[in-house]
Write a protein that holds these residues in place. Structure first.
Motif, short mmCIF file in Angstrom:
data_model
loop_
_atom_site.label_atom_id
_atom_site.label_comp_id
_atom_site.label_asym_id
_atom_site.label_seq_id
_atom_site.Cartn_x
_atom_site.Cartn_y
_atom_site.Cartn_z
N SER A 148 18.75 9.45 14.42
CA SER A 148 17.89 8.56 15.21
C SER A 148 16.68 8.08 14.43
O SER A 148 15.73 7.57 15.02
N GLN A 203 10.85 9.48 0.57
CA GLN A 203 11.96 8.64 0.12
C GLN A 203 11.49 7.45 -0.72
O GLN A 203 12.19 7.03 -1.65
N GLU A 204 10.33 6.92 -0.41
CA GLU A 204 9.85 5.75 -1.17
C GLU A 204 9.51 6.15 -2.61
O GLU A 204 9.70 5.36 -3.55
N ILE A 213 13.21 5.23 8.61
CA ILE A 213 11.98 6.00 8.38
C ILE A 213 12.15 7.33 9.09
O ILE A 213 12.12 7.38 10.32
N PRO A 214 12.34 8.42 8.36
CA PRO A 214 12.51 9.71 9.04
C PRO A 214 11.30 10.06 9.91
O PRO A 214 10.17 9.63 9.62
N PHE A 215 11.56 10.82 10.96
CA PHE A 215 10.48 11.23 11.86
C PHE A 215 9.35 11.90 11.10
O PHE A 215 8.18 11.75 11.42
N GLU A 216 9.73 12.69 10.06
CA GLU A 216 8.72 13.41 9.27
C GLU A 216 8.99 13.23 7.78
O GLU A 216 10.13 12.98 7.38
N GLU A 217 7.96 13.39 6.98
CA GLU A 217 8.08 13.03 5.57
C GLU A 217 8.86 14.04 4.74
O GLU A 217 9.60 13.66 3.83
N ARG A 251 1.26 4.02 -3.16
CA ARG A 251 1.23 5.50 -3.06
C ARG A 251 2.50 6.10 -3.65
O ARG A 251 2.45 7.11 -4.37
N LEU A 302 10.46 0.89 19.33
CA LEU A 302 10.95 1.46 18.07
C LEU A 302 12.18 2.36 18.29
O LEU A 302 12.09 3.40 18.95
N THR A 303 13.29 1.95 17.72
CA THR A 303 14.56 2.66 17.88
C THR A 303 15.34 2.49 16.60
O THR A 303 15.33 1.41 16.00
N MET A 304 16.04 3.52 16.19
CA MET A 304 16.66 3.55 14.86
C MET A 304 17.88 4.45 14.86
O MET A 304 17.87 5.50 14.25
N GLU A 305 18.91 4.03 15.54
CA GLU A 305 20.08 4.89 15.70
C GLU A 305 21.18 4.46 14.74
O GLU A 305 21.39 3.27 14.51
N ARG A 361 0.84 -1.21 0.00
CA ARG A 361 0.00 0.00 0.00
C ARG A 361 0.87 1.25 0.00
O ARG A 361 0.59 2.22 -0.72
N LYS A 362 1.94 1.19 0.79
CA LYS A 362 2.85 2.34 0.85
C LYS A 362 3.56 2.53 -0.49
O LYS A 362 3.71 3.65 -0.98
#
Lengths: 362, 362
Positions: free
Chosen positions: B264, B307-308, B268-272, B24, B248-251, B20-21
């Motif tokens: 961090s 990014q996608e 997937i960035p915090f914001e688009e 889009r 959820l952690t992404m460092e 679905r992502k």
């Protein structure tokens, strides 16, 4: 009562660079004062007093012994090379001085135990000089980590502390000399990593330490770079990396089932009067679009006094309650120190055994 | 020329959540369009088309085969469970379709090699669906990491990607099923960690992988949590940790001799539309007072497309240059995929061998 009129009186043993910072901290703390500085050279002690703006009445001594013999000294701050810690910390305790000891506290837990035993038997306070423990940010972070609704159950901790020693440091600093600070980067910067792991784990000792492949030693066998995995019985896992060979870096990530804490300046905050950290609770991804929901929040903690002065304040409070009110030493601090040293010893042993797992026993 | 009038035509195999992502993203990319959706159930394919706002002319198929048989399909996007990748990616390539493959790309490098060989022999483009590679932040970070005056020589990389699967996920998600996604957390989130390490190291393969003690498997033997140390011949060291059992952690921390990069939200960035990272060069401590000098700087990167969609844009550009201009496939992407899979395989093997070092050979 310990206050500005009746402060805790510090004697400083040795004129190391770090002693200058502590000297300022003692001056800033309202319940402490420097009364004596001892060096192997009287001239050096005198210059230290002048250079650091201490009152002319501050006594300069040409030996460490003389500071210990001074009856006006309540507390000894000991920034000497690690290999000298046991001798001088024990001597200080035996003369009834409270001991604020630089880290790494000893070359091994057996040496540390002799220091702690001397403090215990004379009823003096012991504390290691790990300043970030005393920043109000540390207490605030602990509150959040202790909240099951915001953090859940602790699962994993990752921490890095590195700085890049220049050629002179890597050749000549006491921290790369086998006869002075044989623990090298593990003792110097790794100490903070291990402490942060234990702090996050409420000082529950991991069961096993396994050093990471890829550690680096200098020709004399002193560790310049290393890392390790620490494993607990309940499945918690921590890793850390410490080095004298990489740019200044200071990350801590503490991850629970429901929350994540992160900061990039845990040992020395970026700025003196405010310090930040990031905390996320129950974060997930947005549907379809890119983004997190909720976003992590940034927390900003202010402090009037720098963390090193807060450490002096706390140590002096404890020393004062013994000196003036007959209280017993606080057992929390030596206990934390000993656990840190035990983990450090196990990591060192694992490196020496070719990265084999080493059990940690209290 | 590939443009809005002559876009690359995507067929989607399977109606997974992630599709679905991507759907889009294909819609957002100006040089791509969805022309077909295939599922084992025609009804499901039809509902996917309706639910995701695709034009009514989009063809729904009740089998994957039918999508591959559609001559109007240029590209197949394959979000099927990992155990089905080899079969369907090879089948797609053999019919001349370019292949955009979800990660983990295969259960092992041997399976992946059959996919890559099929793509090579038919001259179709291959790319794995690792979206963050295409964010402009990634390119900006690489610029800084490539600057010897700002970053120096790469020394160490540390990365974490975890999320906390709920009980339903841990029981029923395909990513915990040995017959569907046998690589578990290592394949799902560990893929990104390994990719980020390779990215930072300019895709130089580490020599050895050593899994960390403390890995967790479910009853069926699927990895739920693990980590590893990766070691290069020149002394570079990386560690990573990945898990389905932690918040959820992404460092990512990338440390050179002169600089440190940290972010961090690397996957997937915090914001688009904006993404940040922190970079420090030649930082040290202030004298006497607490603080860093210079402070790390925060970089903010904006992007019009998520990014996608940028990934789809790049993939379609490459597929278009083959379709319309007779160019050859870009070898960069399959090469990166293969290296990621090789490291992943080595980490898995190290876990299976009780955390023994495993050599990585290309």
């Amino acid at each position: 009562m310990v206050d500005a009129a009746n402060p805790i009186r510090f004697g400083i043993l040795g004129c190391a660079e770090i002693a200058r910072k502590l000297c300022r901290a003692i001056t800033l703390a309202p319940n402490a004062t420097v009364v004596a500085v001892g060096s192997r050279s009287l001239d050096k002690a005198q210059r230290f007093i002048a250079d650091n703006g201490l009152p002319p009445a501050t006594r300069a001594y040409g030996s460490y012994e003389a500071v210990l013999d001074d009856p006006a000294v309540d507390v000894v701050y000991l920034p000497l090379p690690t290999s000298l810690h046991e001798r001088w910390a024990v001597a200080a305790a035996e003369r009834g001085k409270h001991v604020l000891l630089e880290k790494p506290t000893a070359l091994c837990a057996a040496d540390l135990d002799r220091i702690l035993e001397a403090c215990r038997s004379r009823g003096v306070q012991f504390m290691d000089s790990t300043m970030w423990m005393h920043h109000p940010r540390t207490a605030r972070m602990k509150e959040l980590l202790s909240d099951p609704n915001r953090f859940g159950q602790l699962k994993t901790i990752h921490t890095i502390f590195t700085f890049c020693g220049d050629p002179d440091f890597l050749q000549n600093d006491i921290r790369v000399k086998p006869d002075l600070d044989a623990l090298g980067a593990l003792g110097d910067v790794g100490w903070y990593c291990i402490r942060s792991v234990l702090w996050a784990a409420d000082y529950e000792l991991p069961k096993t330490a396994i050093a990471h492949h890829g550690s680096v030693k200098n020709r004399a066998g002193v560790i310049l770079s290393c890392g390790a995995t620490l494993v607990w019985d309940d499945g918690k896992v921590a890793t850390f990396h410490c080095s004298f060979l990489s740019h200044l870096t200071m990350e801590v990530s503490v991850v629970g089932t429901r929350g994540t804490l992160h900061l990039s300046d845990f040992v020395i905050p970026f700025e003196e009067t405010t310090a930040k950290f990031r905390f996320a609770t129950d974060s997930g991804f947005k549907e379809l679009v890119t983004g997190w929901l909720p976003l992590p929040s940034e927390h900003v903690i202010s402090t009037d006094l720098p963390q090193e002065a807060l450490m002096i304040l706390e140590f002096s409070r404890l020393a004062g309650s013994i000196r003036d009110s007959g209280c017993k030493p606080d057992e929390k601090w030596p206990t934390i120190t000993r656990k840190t040293q035990l983990v450090l010893d196990a990591v060192k042993e694992s490196i020496e055994k070719g990265f084999e797992p080493v059990s940690i026993t209290g």
